[in-house]
Design a protein around this motif. Structure first.
Motif, PDB file in Angstrom:
ATOM      1  N   ILE A 238      29.209  33.834  35.322  1.00  0.00           N
ATOM      2  CA  ILE A 238      29.728  32.575  35.846  1.00  0.00           C
ATOM      3  C   ILE A 238      31.052  32.771  36.587  1.00  0.00           C
ATOM      4  O   ILE A 238      31.304  32.142  37.618  1.00  0.00           O
ATOM      5  N   PHE A 239      31.894  33.678  36.100  1.00  0.00           N
ATOM      6  CA  PHE A 239      33.173  33.932  36.759  1.00  0.00           C
ATOM      7  C   PHE A 239      32.948  34.493  38.160  1.00  0.00           C
ATOM      8  O   PHE A 239      33.543  34.024  39.137  1.00  0.00           O
ATOM      9  N   TRP A 240      32.097  35.513  38.277  1.00  0.00           N
ATOM     10  CA  TRP A 240      31.859  36.140  39.578  1.00  0.00           C
ATOM     11  C   TRP A 240      31.106  35.209  40.515  1.00  0.00           C
ATOM     12  O   TRP A 240      31.325  35.232  41.734  1.00  0.00           O
ATOM     13  N   ALA A 241      30.228  34.380  39.976  1.00  0.00           N
ATOM     14  CA  ALA A 241      29.530  33.404  40.815  1.00  0.00           C
ATOM     15  C   ALA A 241      30.530  32.422  41.415  1.00  0.00           C
ATOM     16  O   ALA A 241      30.445  32.075  42.598  1.00  0.00           O
ATOM     17  N   ARG A 242      31.473  31.968  40.617  1.00  0.00           N
ATOM     18  CA  ARG A 242      32.494  31.051  41.130  1.00  0.00           C
ATOM     19  C   ARG A 242      33.383  31.723  42.169  1.00  0.00           C
ATOM     20  O   ARG A 242      33.743  31.117  43.180  1.00  0.00           O
ATOM     21  N   VAL A 243      33.751  32.971  41.910  1.00  0.00           N
ATOM     22  CA  VAL A 243      34.591  33.709  42.866  1.00  0.00           C
ATOM     23  C   VAL A 243      33.874  33.858  44.200  1.00  0.00           C
ATOM     24  O   VAL A 243      34.438  33.583  45.271  1.00  0.00           O
ATOM     25  N   PHE A 244      32.600  34.271  44.168  1.00  0.00           N
ATOM     26  CA  PHE A 244      31.843  34.442  45.401  1.00  0.00           C
ATOM     27  C   PHE A 244      31.640  33.107  46.118  1.00  0.00           C
ATOM     28  O   PHE A 244      31.718  33.041  47.341  1.00  0.00           O
ATOM     29  N   LEU A 245      31.403  32.051  45.365  1.00  0.00           N
ATOM     30  CA  LEU A 245      31.180  30.748  45.969  1.00  0.00           C
ATOM     31  C   LEU A 245      32.442  30.244  46.673  1.00  0.00           C
ATOM     32  O   LEU A 245      32.392  29.831  47.837  1.00  0.00           O
ATOM     33  N   LEU A 246      33.567  30.302  46.000  1.00  0.00           N
ATOM     34  CA  LEU A 246      34.812  29.825  46.607  1.00  0.00           C
ATOM     35  C   LEU A 246      35.259  30.708  47.764  1.00  0.00           C
ATOM     36  O   LEU A 246      35.738  30.216  48.794  1.00  0.00           O
TER      37      LEU A 246
END
Length: 88
Positions: free
Chosen positions: A37-45
């Motif tokens: 979830i952390f990396w998904a948020r980083v990539f999304l933002l």
């Protein structure tokens, strides 16, 4: 051969397109791949930010705005008076 990134006060067309494509790829990776979830948020933002920069510079090109130009320095210097120059 020298590659130009800024042309006439704005990013070049290939660089604007590249930023939009890279940003879109980051967003797709964040949504479609099984990431933490952390990396998904980083990539999304990060993807939204990169695509936003590419899109805003494309819009600036359409409106003939030069966001990466140094003409504001000339305008600021034109407001200086002789007294300001003597005080320095």
């Amino acid at each position: 051969m020298k590659i130009k990134l800024i042309e006439d006060g704005n990013l070049t067309s290939w660089l604007r397109l590249l930023l939009i494509v890279i940003g879109t790829v980051f967003v797709v990776v964040a949504i479609e791949c099984k990431l933490e979830i952390f990396w998904a948020r980083v990539f999304l933002l990060l993807g939204f930010a990169i695509a936003l920069i590419g899109g805003m510079t494309s819009r600036a090109k359409l409106l003939h705005i030069k966001p990466f130009d140094n003409s504001y320095k000339k305008a600021r210097d034109s407001y200086k008076t002789k007294d300001d120059k003597n005080n320095e």
